[in-house]
Write a protein that holds these residues in place. Sequence first.
Motif, PDB file in Angstrom:
ATOM      1  N   HIS A  88       0.786  -1.440  -0.053  1.00 16.22           N
ATOM      2  CA  HIS A  88       0.168   0.022  -0.007  1.00 16.22           C
ATOM      3  C   HIS A  88       0.811   1.271  -0.016  1.00 16.22           C
ATOM      4  N   TRP A  89       2.216   1.216   0.280  1.00 15.31           N
ATOM      5  CA  TRP A  89       3.295   2.113  -0.008  1.00 15.31           C
ATOM      6  C   TRP A  89       3.851   2.322  -1.315  1.00 15.31           C
ATOM      7  N   ASN A  90       3.471   1.349  -2.385  1.00 16.75           N
ATOM      8  CA  ASN A  90       3.962   1.302  -3.676  1.00 16.75           C
ATOM      9  C   ASN A  90       5.490   0.685  -3.744  1.00 16.75           C
ATOM     10  N   ASN A  91       5.717  -0.292  -2.683  1.00 13.09           N
ATOM     11  CA  ASN A  91       6.844  -1.003  -2.801  1.00 13.09           C
ATOM     12  C   ASN A  91       6.899  -2.245  -3.289  1.00 13.09           C
ATOM     13  N   ILE A 113     -12.081  -9.382  -6.707  1.00 18.25           N
ATOM     14  CA  ILE A 113     -10.791  -9.234  -7.771  1.00 18.25           C
ATOM     15  C   ILE A 113     -11.063  -8.267  -8.614  1.00 18.25           C
ATOM     16  N   CYS A 114      -9.773  -7.244  -8.738  1.00 17.76           N
ATOM     17  CA  CYS A 114      -9.695  -6.264  -9.562  1.00 17.76           C
ATOM     18  C   CYS A 114      -8.696  -6.446 -10.456  1.00 17.76           C
ATOM     19  N   LEU A 115      -8.870  -6.245 -11.701  1.00 14.12           N
ATOM     20  CA  LEU A 115      -7.866  -6.197 -12.802  1.00 14.12           C
ATOM     21  C   LEU A 115      -7.829  -4.894 -13.650  1.00 14.12           C
ATOM     22  N   GLY A 116      -6.835  -4.211 -13.613  1.00 16.26           N
ATOM     23  CA  GLY A 116      -6.716  -2.953 -14.536  1.00 16.26           C
ATOM     24  C   GLY A 116      -5.523  -2.314 -14.159  1.00 16.26           C
ATOM     25  N   ASN A 117      -5.479  -1.063 -14.679  1.00 13.94           N
ATOM     26  CA  ASN A 117      -4.163  -0.263 -14.725  1.00 13.94           C
ATOM     27  C   ASN A 117      -4.053   0.678 -13.372  1.00 13.94           C
ATOM     28  N   PHE A 118      -2.636   0.737 -12.805  1.00 14.99           N
ATOM     29  CA  PHE A 118      -2.368   1.509 -11.781  1.00 14.99           C
ATOM     30  C   PHE A 118      -2.913   2.987 -11.853  1.00 14.99           C
ATOM     31  N   THR A 119      -3.310   3.506 -10.910  1.00 16.77           N
ATOM     32  CA  THR A 119      -3.527   4.972 -10.558  1.00 16.77           C
ATOM     33  C   THR A 119      -3.219   5.388  -9.513  1.00 16.77           C
ATOM     34  N   PHE A 120      -2.940   6.710  -9.534  1.00 12.71           N
ATOM     35  CA  PHE A 120      -2.568   7.403  -7.951  1.00 12.71           C
ATOM     36  C   PHE A 120      -3.394   8.727  -7.971  1.00 12.71           C
ATOM     37  N   PRO A 121      -3.416   9.449  -6.834  1.00 18.98           N
ATOM     38  CA  PRO A 121      -4.105  10.579  -6.514  1.00 18.98           C
ATOM     39  C   PRO A 121      -3.303  11.825  -7.386  1.00 18.98           C
ATOM     40  N   GLY A 122      -4.087  12.791  -7.715  1.00 17.17           N
ATOM     41  CA  GLY A 122      -3.767  13.811  -8.595  1.00 17.17           C
ATOM     42  C   GLY A 122      -2.642  14.444  -7.997  1.00 17.17           C
ATOM     43  N   SER A 136      -0.304  13.087  -6.312  1.00 17.05           N
ATOM     44  CA  SER A 136       1.004  12.349  -5.999  1.00 17.05           C
ATOM     45  C   SER A 136       2.045  12.468  -6.886  1.00 17.05           C
ATOM     46  N   LEU A 137       3.218  12.592  -6.099  1.00 14.66           N
ATOM     47  CA  LEU A 137       4.595  12.489  -6.985  1.00 14.66           C
ATOM     48  C   LEU A 137       5.282  11.120  -7.482  1.00 14.66           C
ATOM     49  N   ASP A 138       4.261  10.118  -6.711  1.00 14.20           N
ATOM     50  CA  ASP A 138       4.686   8.897  -7.147  1.00 14.20           C
ATOM     51  C   ASP A 138       3.998   7.982  -8.362  1.00 14.20           C
ATOM     52  N   THR A 191       4.216  11.381  -1.804  1.00 11.76           N
ATOM     53  CA  THR A 191       5.449  11.546  -2.005  1.00 11.76           C
ATOM     54  C   THR A 191       6.363  10.434  -2.725  1.00 11.76           C
ATOM     55  N   GLY A 192       6.228   9.423  -2.119  1.00  5.98           N
ATOM     56  CA  GLY A 192       6.665   8.130  -2.512  1.00  5.98           C
ATOM     57  C   GLY A 192       8.203   8.063  -2.512  1.00  5.98           C
ATOM     58  N   LEU A 193       8.891   8.763  -1.446  1.00  4.27           N
ATOM     59  CA  LEU A 193      10.339   8.722  -1.404  1.00  4.27           C
ATOM     60  C   LEU A 193      10.817   7.318  -1.138  1.00  4.27           C
ATOM     61  N   MET A 194      10.152   6.785  -0.258  1.00  5.48           N
ATOM     62  CA  MET A 194      10.539   5.569   0.390  1.00  5.48           C
ATOM     63  C   MET A 194      10.485   4.327  -0.860  1.00  5.48           C
ATOM     64  N   SER A 195       9.455   4.220  -1.614  1.00  6.73           N
ATOM     65  CA  SER A 195       9.156   3.603  -2.739  1.00  6.73           C
ATOM     66  C   SER A 195      10.308   3.811  -3.876  1.00  6.73           C
ATOM     67  N   PHE A 196      10.380   4.958  -4.089  1.00  2.00           N
ATOM     68  CA  PHE A 196      11.370   5.603  -4.993  1.00  2.00           C
ATOM     69  C   PHE A 196      12.669   4.884  -4.881  1.00  2.00           C
ATOM     70  N   ILE A 197      13.231   5.102  -3.697  1.00  2.00           N
ATOM     71  CA  ILE A 197      14.442   4.403  -3.390  1.00  2.00           C
ATOM     72  C   ILE A 197      14.658   2.756  -3.560  1.00  2.00           C
ATOM     73  N   GLY A 198      13.586   2.414  -2.795  1.00  2.00           N
ATOM     74  CA  GLY A 198      13.385   0.847  -2.890  1.00  2.00           C
ATOM     75  C   GLY A 198      13.258   0.169  -4.204  1.00  2.00           C
ATOM     76  N   ASN A 199      12.391   0.686  -5.079  1.00  2.00           N
ATOM     77  CA  ASN A 199      12.178   0.140  -6.403  1.00  2.00           C
ATOM     78  C   ASN A 199      13.147   0.215  -7.178  1.00  2.00           C
ATOM     79  N   ARG A 200      13.826   1.482  -7.233  1.00  4.30           N
ATOM     80  CA  ARG A 200      14.990   1.872  -8.154  1.00  4.30           C
ATOM     81  C   ARG A 200      16.285   0.725  -7.864  1.00  4.30           C
TER      82      ARG A 200
END
Length: 279
Positions: free
Chosen positions: A108-111, A150-159, A161-163, A256-265
Motif C-alpha cells: 500500500h506504499w507502492n513498494n 478481484i480487480c484487474l486494471g491499470n495502476f492509478t494514483f491521487p492527482g 501524487s509525486l509517485d 511523495t513516494g520517497l521510500m518506494s522510489f529508493i527501494g524500487n530503483r
Amino acid sequence: MSTIGSFEGFQAVSLKQEGDDQPSETDHLSTEEEDPGKDRMPRQISRQSSVTESTLYPNPYHQPYISRKYFATRPGAIETATEDLKGHVAETSGETMQGFWLLTKIDHWNNEQERILLVTDKTLLICKYDFIMLSCVQLQRIPLSAVYRICLGNFTFPGMSLDKRQGEGLRIYWGSPEEQSLLSRWNPWSTEVPYATFTEHPMKYTSEKFLEICKLSGFMSKLVPAIQNAHKNSTGSGSRKKLMVLTEPILIETYTGLMSFIGNRNKLGYSLARGSIGF
C-alpha cells in the motif's frame, strides 16, 4: 529456470557495412593463403550464410547477464522453492497444490516485493521466499472462501501524487478497505491490510518456464475457479456471497513516494546479486 548455452560451435564473423570495399584483416590473411586462380565468389556466399546464422543468438527472451542477477533465475532455485512449499502444505494442511507462480507484490506504499503464490483447494498462500538461502521467510494464508472481489486494471494514483507507476496489476480483496485502521493505512510495514496487489515479475521473459509462472493471466485462470469452488463448499456464515471480478483502475494511495522510489530503483524487494562490498 534460465539456461545458459554453450559457446562451442560459435565462429568469429567479420561484419562489413554496405558499400565498404576495404578488406578486413581476416580477409587479407585468408586471401594470401588461397590460390590466386580460384574464384572468390563461393567464399563470399559462405560468409553471408554464417552472418545469417549468427542472428539466431543470443537467447531471444532476455539478456543473460541481467537475468543472472536475480537469484530466482539461478539453476534449481525455483524447483527447490516449489518442493519446499509443496512439502510444507502437505504436512501442515494436507491440501493439494493447484498452481505455483512468481509475481511481484506491490504494497500500500507502492513498494515492490518478490513473492511466490500458491493456490490450493481452500487457501491462497503468499510466500516471502529467500532465494539466496533457499528458505521460506514469511507465509501468509488467505482462505479462498473469504475472497469476495478481484480487480484487474491499470495502476492509478491521487492527482497530487509525486509517485507514479505504469502498467497493469491485480488486486485481491478479502476484507473491506473502509474497515482498515488509520494506523495500518499509514504504516508501511503493516500486515493488517485487507487486500493484496500484484503485477508481473520483471524476469517474465527470461525463459519459457518463467513466462509461464510469471503471467497474471495464468494466475487468474487458476485462482478464480478455485475461489468459486471454495464458496460453494463453504458452510460458514456468509458462504452464499459471490465472487466479483471487475476491470477497473487500481488505486495506490501514495503521495511523495520517497521510500518506494529508493527501494524500487535499487530492487530492494528482490533476492538480487548486488556485487562485492569491500576495501
